[in-house]
Design an enzyme around this catalytic site. Structure first.
Site, PDB file in Angstrom:
ATOM      1  N   TYR A 155       9.702  27.758 -82.893  1.00  0.00           N
ATOM      2  CA  TYR A 155      10.756  29.465 -82.742  1.00  0.00           C
ATOM      3  C   TYR A 155      11.954  28.349 -83.418  1.00  0.00           C
ATOM      4  CZ  TYR A 155      12.962  32.696 -80.691  1.00  0.00           C
ATOM      5  OH  TYR A 155      13.514  33.690 -80.553  1.00  0.00           O
ATOM      6  N   LYS A 159      13.817  29.514 -86.325  1.00  0.00           N
ATOM      7  CA  LYS A 159      15.314  31.208 -86.704  1.00  0.00           C
ATOM      8  C   LYS A 159      16.134  29.776 -87.527  1.00  0.00           C
ATOM      9  CE  LYS A 159      14.188  33.981 -84.124  1.00  0.00           C
ATOM     10  NZ  LYS A 159      14.116  35.254 -84.763  1.00  0.00           N
TER      11      LYS A 159
HETATM   12  P1  NAP Z   1       9.730  40.521 -77.764  1.00  0.00           P
HETATM   13  O1  NAP Z   1      10.061  41.988 -76.634  1.00  0.00           O
HETATM   14  O2  NAP Z   1       8.309  39.831 -77.150  1.00  0.00           O
HETATM   15  O3  NAP Z   1       9.297  41.845 -78.452  1.00  0.00           O
HETATM   16  C1  NAP Z   1       8.598  41.498 -80.387  1.00  0.00           C
HETATM   17  C2  NAP Z   1       8.553  42.584 -80.332  1.00  0.00           C
HETATM   18  O4  NAP Z   1       8.749  41.951 -82.177  1.00  0.00           O
HETATM   19  C3  NAP Z   1       7.623  43.496 -80.317  1.00  0.00           C
HETATM   20  O5  NAP Z   1       7.461  44.628 -80.483  1.00  0.00           O
HETATM   21  C4  NAP Z   1       5.676  42.485 -80.746  1.00  0.00           C
HETATM   22  O6  NAP Z   1       4.471  43.692 -80.852  1.00  0.00           O
HETATM   23  C5  NAP Z   1       6.592  42.186 -82.478  1.00  0.00           C
HETATM   24  N1  NAP Z   1       5.860  41.351 -83.216  1.00  0.00           N
HETATM   25  C6  NAP Z   1       4.891  40.180 -82.504  1.00  0.00           C
HETATM   26  N2  NAP Z   1       4.782  40.065 -83.764  1.00  0.00           N
HETATM   27  C7  NAP Z   1       4.905  40.798 -84.725  1.00  0.00           C
HETATM   28  C8  NAP Z   1       4.298  40.823 -86.769  1.00  0.00           C
HETATM   29  N3  NAP Z   1       3.374  40.154 -87.060  1.00  0.00           N
HETATM   30  N4  NAP Z   1       4.269  41.692 -87.177  1.00  0.00           N
HETATM   31  C9  NAP Z   1       5.136  43.234 -86.477  1.00  0.00           C
HETATM   32  N5  NAP Z   1       5.566  43.044 -84.923  1.00  0.00           N
HETATM   33  C10 NAP Z   1       5.591  41.890 -84.670  1.00  0.00           C
HETATM   34  O7  NAP Z   1      10.664  39.704 -78.219  1.00  0.00           O
HETATM   35  P2  NAP Z   1      12.141  40.284 -77.999  1.00  0.00           P
HETATM   36  O8  NAP Z   1      12.311  39.647 -76.875  1.00  0.00           O
HETATM   37  O9  NAP Z   1      12.868  41.756 -77.819  1.00  0.00           O
HETATM   38  O10 NAP Z   1      13.050  39.385 -79.223  1.00  0.00           O
HETATM   39  C11 NAP Z   1      12.799  40.820 -80.372  1.00  0.00           C
HETATM   40  C12 NAP Z   1      14.252  39.578 -81.721  1.00  0.00           C
HETATM   41  O11 NAP Z   1      15.276  38.832 -80.610  1.00  0.00           O
HETATM   42  C13 NAP Z   1      12.868  37.925 -81.598  1.00  0.00           C
HETATM   43  O12 NAP Z   1      13.001  37.974 -83.151  1.00  0.00           O
HETATM   44  C14 NAP Z   1      13.739  36.943 -80.553  1.00  0.00           C
HETATM   45  O13 NAP Z   1      13.184  35.752 -81.582  1.00  0.00           O
HETATM   46  C15 NAP Z   1      14.581  37.221 -80.900  1.00  0.00           C
HETATM   47  N6  NAP Z   1      16.024  36.824 -80.036  1.00  0.00           N
HETATM   48  C16 NAP Z   1      15.192  37.433 -78.087  1.00  0.00           C
HETATM   49  C17 NAP Z   1      16.417  36.195 -77.575  1.00  0.00           C
HETATM   50  C18 NAP Z   1      15.638  36.501 -75.791  1.00  0.00           C
HETATM   51  O14 NAP Z   1      16.556  36.310 -75.342  1.00  0.00           O
HETATM   52  N7  NAP Z   1      14.508  37.889 -75.392  1.00  0.00           N
HETATM   53  C19 NAP Z   1      16.664  35.470 -77.759  1.00  0.00           C
HETATM   54  C20 NAP Z   1      16.993  35.225 -79.183  1.00  0.00           C
HETATM   55  C21 NAP Z   1      16.731  35.785 -79.763  1.00  0.00           C
HETATM   56  P3  NAP Z   1       3.932  43.972 -79.467  1.00  0.00           P
HETATM   57  O15 NAP Z   1       4.820  44.222 -79.037  1.00  0.00           O
HETATM   58  O16 NAP Z   1       3.078  44.367 -80.141  1.00  0.00           O
HETATM   59  O17 NAP Z   1       3.309  42.185 -79.196  1.00  0.00           O
END
Ligand code: NAP
Length: 247
Positions: A155, A159
């Site tokens: 991961y 990033k």
């Molecule tokens: P999340 O709730 O797991 O949502 C991720 C989304 O991406 C889901 O809608 C998922 O679809 C979709 N997805 C996964 N694989 C995919 C693919 N191959 N093609 C198209 N869509 C895909 O994650 P989140 O927390 O909202 O995170 C969103 C972004 O922010 C990510 O890039 C993550 O790395 C980044 N981020 C998050 C955090 C945090 O604290 N949450 C911190 C730093 C960075 P499904 O719903 O169908 O699985």
């Protein structure tokens, strides 16, 4: 602020992507929701946004790992709305594990979605944005891509790679009127972080100067700034949205 513009957000059926879609719709943008084909959330999210904000919405399912799916996303968005003004590379996953135990599949899966997926999207959306001579691309990185983090080699590498990709995109396309920036969230309350143990959550909390975890809306606010002309002189930057965790 974004009235008549079109924003495409990958992985926006739920989580941070959904919050971004809602925020940009609130500023008047038509919204294209993308999620993996099996997503149960994408259609409901689009209906909810159309009803609440009165903007155009479109769902185009597809996997960002597939260059064909990504091209279909771009073509579909252009056919419906004519332009793509904002593109958010938000889709991302984790497959955590200490490096000695991390499988090659776990490495490939995370790099393919988080980094190669963004490459496909930037390549495909840059063509219409070049024709328009304008566009804002926003990549969802993470503070761990800046700091490193044990148990997340795949991961973190994805990033950190995304941050490099952001800067190169910004440099290659600046003269074409396209800006590219990254947002690096810290610890944001979401399905992704709900999976972490209470011990890890407590460790993070004790090191956040603003003394709280972030919300998906904290991220959406910064994306809205980068999407709009309020940031017209900002490109190639990584904005940490982390309550001061990294400084
Ligand atoms: P999340 O709730 O797991 O949502 C991720 C989304 O991406 C889901 O809608 C998922 O679809 C979709 N997805 C996964 N694989 C995919 C693919 N191959 N093609 C198209 N869509 C895909 O994650 P989140 O927390 O909202 O995170 C969103 C972004 O922010 C990510 O890039 C993550 O790395 C980044 N981020 C998050 C955090 C945090 O604290 N949450 C911190 C730093 C960075 P499904 O719903 O169908 O699985």
């Amino acid at each position: 602020m974004l009235k008549g513009k079109t924003a495409v957000i990958t992985g926006s059926g739920r989580g941070i992507g959904k919050a971004i879609a809602r925020r940009l719709a609130g500023l008047g943008a038509n919204i294209v929701i993308n999620d993996i084909p099996s997503s149960p959330d994408a259609d409901n999210t689009a209906k909810e946004i159309a009803a609440e904000f009165g903007v155009g919405t479109l769902v185009i399912k597809g996997d960002v790992r597939s260059a064909d799916d990504v091209q279909n996303l771009i073509d579909g968005a252009l056919a419906e709305f004519g332009t793509i003004d904002v593109f958010v590379n938000n889709a991302g996953i984790t497959r955590d594990g200490l490096m000695l135990r991390m499988t090659e599949d776990d490495w490939d899966m995370v790099l393919d979605i988080n980094l190669k997926g963004a490459f496909h999207c930037i390549k495909a959306v840059s063509r219409p944005m070049m024709k328009q001579k304008s566009g804002s691309i926003i990549n969802m990185a993470s503070i761990v891509g800046v700091m490193g983090n044990p148990g997340q080699a795949n991961y973190v590498a994805s990033k950190a790679g995304l941050i490099g990709l952001t800067k190169t995109t910004a440099k290659e396309f600046a003269k074409k009127g396209i800006r590219c920036n990254a947002v690096a969230p810290g610890f944001i309350k979401s399905d992704m972080t709900d999976k972490l143990s209470d011990k890890v959550k407590e460790q993070y909390l004790s090191s956040i100067p603003l003394e709280r975890f972030g919300s998906v809306d904290d991220i959406a606010d910064v994306v809205a700034f980068l999407a709009s002309d309020m940031s017209k002189y900002v490109t190639g930057q990584v904005i940490n949205v982390d309550g001061g965790l990294v400084m």
